[in-house]
Enzyme design. Structure first.
Site, PDB file in Angstrom:
ATOM      1  N   PHE A  60       0.806  -1.212   0.000  1.00  0.00           N
ATOM      2  CA  PHE A  60       0.000   0.000   0.000  1.00  0.00           C
ATOM      3  C   PHE A  60       0.847   1.273   0.000  1.00  0.00           C
ATOM      4  O   PHE A  60       1.750   1.431   0.824  1.00  0.00           O
ATOM      5  CB  PHE A  60      -0.872   0.064   1.263  1.00  0.00           C
ATOM      6  CG  PHE A  60      -2.098  -0.798   1.235  1.00  0.00           C
ATOM      7  CD1 PHE A  60      -3.303  -0.303   0.748  1.00  0.00           C
ATOM      8  CD2 PHE A  60      -2.061  -2.095   1.712  1.00  0.00           C
ATOM      9  CE1 PHE A  60      -4.440  -1.084   0.747  1.00  0.00           C
ATOM     10  CE2 PHE A  60      -3.201  -2.889   1.709  1.00  0.00           C
ATOM     11  CZ  PHE A  60      -4.394  -2.386   1.223  1.00  0.00           C
ATOM     12  N   ASP A  61       0.496   2.186  -0.877  1.00  0.00           N
ATOM     13  CA  ASP A  61       0.957   3.560  -0.775  1.00  0.00           C
ATOM     14  C   ASP A  61       0.230   4.203   0.411  1.00  0.00           C
ATOM     15  O   ASP A  61      -0.811   3.699   0.860  1.00  0.00           O
ATOM     16  CB  ASP A  61       0.622   4.298  -2.077  1.00  0.00           C
ATOM     17  CG  ASP A  61       0.949   5.773  -2.019  1.00  0.00           C
ATOM     18  OD1 ASP A  61       2.086   6.117  -1.655  1.00  0.00           O
ATOM     19  OD2 ASP A  61       0.055   6.592  -2.322  1.00  0.00           O
ATOM     20  N   ILE A  62       0.758   5.329   0.926  1.00  0.00           N
ATOM     21  CA  ILE A  62       0.093   6.029   2.027  1.00  0.00           C
ATOM     22  C   ILE A  62      -0.722   7.225   1.542  1.00  0.00           C
ATOM     23  O   ILE A  62      -1.933   7.289   1.720  1.00  0.00           O
ATOM     24  CB  ILE A  62       1.111   6.521   3.082  1.00  0.00           C
ATOM     25  CG1 ILE A  62       1.825   5.347   3.753  1.00  0.00           C
ATOM     26  CG2 ILE A  62       0.389   7.356   4.145  1.00  0.00           C
ATOM     27  CD1 ILE A  62       2.874   5.785   4.770  1.00  0.00           C
ATOM     28  N   ASP A 104      -2.476   5.600  -5.507  1.00  0.00           N
ATOM     29  CA  ASP A 104      -3.209   6.611  -6.279  1.00  0.00           C
ATOM     30  C   ASP A 104      -2.384   7.200  -7.415  1.00  0.00           C
ATOM     31  O   ASP A 104      -2.923   7.909  -8.264  1.00  0.00           O
ATOM     32  CB  ASP A 104      -3.653   7.755  -5.361  1.00  0.00           C
ATOM     33  CG  ASP A 104      -2.468   8.576  -4.884  1.00  0.00           C
ATOM     34  OD1 ASP A 104      -1.600   8.006  -4.192  1.00  0.00           O
ATOM     35  OD2 ASP A 104      -2.398   9.771  -5.215  1.00  0.00           O
TER      36      ASP A 104
END
Length: 229
Positions: free
Chosen positions: A8-10, A182
């Site tokens: 996961f990106d933050i 995103d």
């Protein structure tokens, strides 16, 4: 297809970075006793985004990026005396660390996914700030590990970043690993370059004007649960 390892990106994936960014700039300008107009914020936001994209391409170092965005901003505003870019970065960083608003559904989805999947963070952000934001958002406990570019020694979307990350994941299997983020130019491009599937989180339905193709696209985080099951 089932996925076991979720990367996961933050920012603007799990935590609302745009809200944190604006809050931090407001705090900085309030401290400096300067007005912050929407036009000024928009200029900073665009300049900051452009500099991070240069960082992704290896065209600028992170320390230089962090200072340049403020020297550029205040030069644009015609303020050339009494402004130290490094000091502005440090004060801005203080306020940014206070911004930890989760994206809609993020805590609930992480809780669900952590029951059967191995969750990791992969981010280009500043280590101390990202660690603080994850902790204060009370979502850090969902992750087996947190991989931050300045600690890894390479940044997304470089292959070296994903090579070093996956080398530290004991149960890593490429076919069972997926990247969620995103950013097309960072998360999705990085996944594609390393042969991994990806999920482009696009809640505002931005058009994809690049040649980068995600494996999946979602506008709500809860849709991940169907994809990775």
């Amino acid at each position: 297809m089932a996925y076991q390892t979720l990367l996961f990106d933050i920012d603007d994936t799990l935590l609302n970075f745009q809200a944190a960014e604006k809050q931090a700039l407001e705090g900085l300008f309030r401290e400096l006793k300067l007005p912050l107009s929407q036009t000024t914020y928009d200029f900073y936001h665009a300049e900051n985004l452009a500099l991070w994209q240069q960082f992704e391409l290896g065209k600028i170092s992170k320390p230089k990026l962090l200072v340049k965005r403020f020297t550029t901003l205040f030069t644009h505003l015609g303020i050339t005396t009494g402004i130290d870019g490094q000091q502005m970065e440090q004060r801005y960083r203080y306020y940014l660390g206070q911004g930890h608003e989760p994206m809609p559904q993020a805590p609930e989805v992480l809780n669900d996914l952590s029951q059967k999947h191995d969750l990791y963070v992969v981010t280009n952000g500043v280590a101390k700030t990202q660690q603080k934001r994850l902790s204060e958002a009370h979502i850090d406990h969902f992750f087996t590990d947190v991989f931050i570019s300045e600690l890894v020694g390479a940044q997304k979307p470089a292959r070296a970043f994903f090579q070093r990350v996956t080398a530290d994941i004991q149960s890593y299997e490429p076919a069972q690993t997926i990247v969620i983020g995103d950013s097309l130019t960072s998360d999705i491009k990085g996944a594609a370059g390393f042969g991994l599937d990806s999920v482009w989180f696009n809640p505002t339905h931005q058009p994809n004007q690049t040649t980068i193709k995600p494996t999946y696209e979602i506008d709500q985080l809860e849709k991940l649960e169907t994809i990775v099951a």
